[in-house]
Design a protein around this motif. Sequence first.
Motif, short mmCIF file in Angstrom:
data_model
loop_
_atom_site.label_atom_id
_atom_site.label_comp_id
_atom_site.label_asym_id
_atom_site.label_seq_id
_atom_site.Cartn_x
_atom_site.Cartn_y
_atom_site.Cartn_z
N UNK A 92 0.79 -1.23 0.00
CA UNK A 92 0.00 0.00 0.00
C UNK A 92 0.82 1.27 0.00
N UNK A 93 2.14 1.16 0.01
CA UNK A 93 3.03 2.32 0.02
C UNK A 93 2.67 3.32 1.13
N UNK A 94 2.39 2.80 2.30
CA UNK A 94 2.03 3.66 3.44
C UNK A 94 3.24 4.24 4.16
N UNK A 95 4.40 3.60 4.00
CA UNK A 95 5.57 3.95 4.80
C UNK A 95 5.19 4.01 6.28
N UNK A 96 4.79 2.85 6.84
CA UNK A 96 4.34 2.82 8.23
C UNK A 96 5.49 2.72 9.23
N UNK A 97 6.52 3.51 8.99
CA UNK A 97 7.70 3.51 9.85
C UNK A 97 8.50 4.78 9.58
N UNK A 98 9.37 5.09 10.52
CA UNK A 98 10.31 6.20 10.35
C UNK A 98 11.54 5.88 11.17
N UNK A 99 12.58 6.69 10.99
CA UNK A 99 13.85 6.47 11.69
C UNK A 99 14.12 7.58 12.69
N UNK A 100 14.65 7.20 13.84
CA UNK A 100 15.19 8.16 14.81
C UNK A 100 16.63 7.72 15.06
N UNK A 101 17.57 8.54 14.62
CA UNK A 101 18.99 8.19 14.75
C UNK A 101 19.48 8.69 16.11
N UNK A 137 1.27 -3.49 8.58
CA UNK A 137 2.12 -2.33 8.84
C UNK A 137 3.21 -2.72 9.84
N UNK A 138 2.84 -3.52 10.83
CA UNK A 138 3.82 -4.02 11.80
C UNK A 138 4.87 -4.87 11.10
N UNK A 139 4.42 -5.76 10.21
CA UNK A 139 5.37 -6.60 9.47
C UNK A 139 6.34 -5.75 8.65
N UNK A 140 5.83 -4.68 8.04
CA UNK A 140 6.68 -3.81 7.23
C UNK A 140 7.76 -3.17 8.10
N UNK A 159 0.30 6.90 18.02
CA UNK A 159 0.17 5.84 17.01
C UNK A 159 1.52 5.23 16.63
N UNK A 160 2.54 5.45 17.45
CA UNK A 160 3.89 4.97 17.14
C UNK A 160 4.41 4.07 18.26
N UNK A 161 5.28 3.15 17.85
CA UNK A 161 6.00 2.31 18.82
C UNK A 161 7.32 1.88 18.21
N UNK A 162 8.24 1.47 19.08
CA UNK A 162 9.57 1.05 18.62
C UNK A 162 9.48 -0.37 18.07
N UNK A 163 9.88 -0.53 16.83
CA UNK A 163 9.98 -1.87 16.24
C UNK A 163 11.33 -2.49 16.59
N UNK A 164 12.34 -1.66 16.73
CA UNK A 164 13.66 -2.17 17.09
C UNK A 164 14.68 -1.06 17.15
N UNK A 165 15.73 -1.30 17.91
CA UNK A 165 16.89 -0.42 17.97
C UNK A 165 18.02 -1.15 17.26
#
Length: 192
Positions: free
Chosen positions: A47-56, A114-117, A159-165
């Motif tokens: 769906x090209x939602x980009x259901x993620x972002x990066x925090x460096x 979205x979680x899988x992505x 609506x956000x949570x950490x998928x991983x560090x």
Amino acid sequence: MPLKSPAALEFLQSRRSRPAKTLIAPAPNRSELIPLLKAAARSPDHGKLEPWRFVVLEKSAMPRLANLTEEAGRALNKSPEEIVKARSQFDLGHLAVAVVEVQKPSAKIPAVEQTYSAGAVCLALLNAALAAGWGANWLSGWQTHDRGFCEKALGLAENERVAGLIHIATESTAPPERPRPDVAALTKWVSE
């Protein structure tokens, strides 16, 4: 038809995360990190939602994150050992990328996809870092599941949570190989 890439397949079949506690300076600088983030952003995204972002999370942010981990641990009645272990990834960290899952409303794309992505982005970033010659490890921890920590430490929205560090730096020692899953025992073939 995609071009064959035997070297890429060999890399994926032999890849090995590097324990975060064995990573040392230097870590990638911003110009070295951008290609890794671009590679991770090519993950499947129905769906090209980009259901993620990066925090460096750069080295200078690590002491604040370690202290916030300790504060959260005390508030959650974690044992001193649990607090020390959780904060150690920041006490020892040189650079980490928080892959943040961003749940977006969609009539077509279920939340779980979205979680899988977001999970795919974590693995793609980990593999990109390893392929580029860095040591890398995908961590989480109880603090990354604590709403208060995530809001204070990373500025996450509701609506956000950490998928991983994904910790990325220089490998100090090669980890030993470990037993791998028995693919034959985990595979079912369906032919009709």
